[in-house]
Design a protein around this motif. Structure first.
Motif, PDB file in Angstrom:
ATOM      1  N   ARG A   8       0.825  -1.205   0.000  1.00 29.60           N
ATOM      2  CA  ARG A   8       0.000   0.000   0.000  1.00 29.60           C
ATOM      3  C   ARG A   8       0.855   1.249   0.000  1.00 29.60           C
ATOM      4  O   ARG A   8       0.567   2.217  -0.695  1.00 29.60           O
ATOM      5  N   ARG A   9       1.908   1.246   0.775  1.00 29.12           N
ATOM      6  CA  ARG A   9       2.800   2.402   0.851  1.00 29.12           C
ATOM      7  C   ARG A   9       3.469   2.647  -0.503  1.00 29.12           C
ATOM      8  O   ARG A   9       3.575   3.783  -0.955  1.00 29.12           O
ATOM      9  N   GLY A  11       2.280   1.736  -3.424  1.00 28.50           N
ATOM     10  CA  GLY A  11       1.226   2.200  -4.332  1.00 28.50           C
ATOM     11  C   GLY A  11       0.914   3.667  -4.140  1.00 28.50           C
ATOM     12  O   GLY A  11       0.736   4.418  -5.096  1.00 28.50           O
ATOM     13  N   ARG A  12       0.856   4.115  -2.899  1.00 28.80           N
ATOM     14  CA  ARG A  12       0.595   5.526  -2.621  1.00 28.80           C
ATOM     15  C   ARG A  12       1.734   6.400  -3.122  1.00 28.80           C
ATOM     16  O   ARG A  12       1.503   7.474  -3.670  1.00 28.80           O
ATOM     17  N   SER A  13       2.964   5.954  -2.920  1.00 36.50           N
ATOM     18  CA  SER A  13       4.092   6.771  -3.359  1.00 36.50           C
ATOM     19  C   SER A  13       4.117   6.880  -4.887  1.00 36.50           C
ATOM     20  O   SER A  13       4.454   7.933  -5.430  1.00 36.50           O
ATOM     21  N   ASN A  14       3.738   5.801  -5.589  1.00 40.25           N
ATOM     22  CA  ASN A  14       3.666   5.866  -7.053  1.00 40.25           C
ATOM     23  C   ASN A  14       2.575   6.826  -7.510  1.00 40.25           C
ATOM     24  O   ASN A  14       2.765   7.593  -8.442  1.00 40.25           O
ATOM     25  N   CYS A  15       1.433   6.793  -6.837  1.00 40.45           N
ATOM     26  CA  CYS A  15       0.342   7.701  -7.187  1.00 40.45           C
ATOM     27  C   CYS A  15       0.744   9.143  -6.918  1.00 40.45           C
ATOM     28  O   CYS A  15       0.443  10.038  -7.703  1.00 40.45           O
ATOM     29  N   ASP A  16       1.422   9.378  -5.801  1.00 39.07           N
ATOM     30  CA  ASP A  16       1.874  10.730  -5.481  1.00 39.07           C
ATOM     31  C   ASP A  16       2.873  11.226  -6.521  1.00 39.07           C
ATOM     32  O   ASP A  16       2.845  12.390  -6.917  1.00 39.07           O
ATOM     33  N   LEU A  18       3.026  10.289  -9.685  1.00 32.91           N
ATOM     34  CA  LEU A  18       2.314  10.573 -10.926  1.00 32.91           C
ATOM     35  C   LEU A  18       1.479  11.845 -10.811  1.00 32.91           C
ATOM     36  O   LEU A  18       1.349  12.598 -11.772  1.00 32.91           O
ATOM     37  N   ALA A  19       0.918  12.091  -9.650  1.00 30.38           N
ATOM     38  CA  ALA A  19       0.084  13.278  -9.463  1.00 30.38           C
ATOM     39  C   ALA A  19       0.918  14.551  -9.488  1.00 30.38           C
ATOM     40  O   ALA A  19       0.407  15.627  -9.820  1.00 30.38           O
ATOM     41  N   SER A  20       2.177  14.454  -9.146  1.00 29.88           N
ATOM     42  CA  SER A  20       3.018  15.659  -9.129  1.00 29.88           C
ATOM     43  C   SER A  20       3.441  16.070 -10.538  1.00 29.88           C
ATOM     44  O   SER A  20       3.827  17.211 -10.756  1.00 29.88           O
TER      45      SER A  20
END
Length: 70
Positions: A8-9, A11-16, A18-20
């Motif tokens: 989960r951690r 996955g969140r870091s990858n999403c963060d 990409l969002a940046s």
């Protein structure tokens, strides 16, 4: 071995990450196009190759083909 918390951690870091990033101009343009284009029935029939200049029999009577007789 990875646990679900680690997954989960990650996955969140990858999403963060990409969002940046900002999307490129071409992708942004394609994303902001209208979802559906409005077509009239005549436009659709013209697109399908139907000759719309002949008109339609308003009475609903079938003409031009033989009916099945028992």
């Amino acid at each position: 071995m990875r646990t679900s918390k680690i997954e989960r951690r990650i996955g969140r870091s990858n999403c963060d990450m990409l969002a940046s990033k900002k999307p490129d101009a071409k992708a942004n343009e394609r994303f902001h196009t209208p979802a559906y284009q409005s077509y009239s029935v005549e436009d659709y029939l013209r697109k399908m190759g139907v000759d719309i200049t002949k008109g339609v029999d308003a009475g609903g009577a079938e003409t031009g083909r033989k009916q099945y007789q028992e």
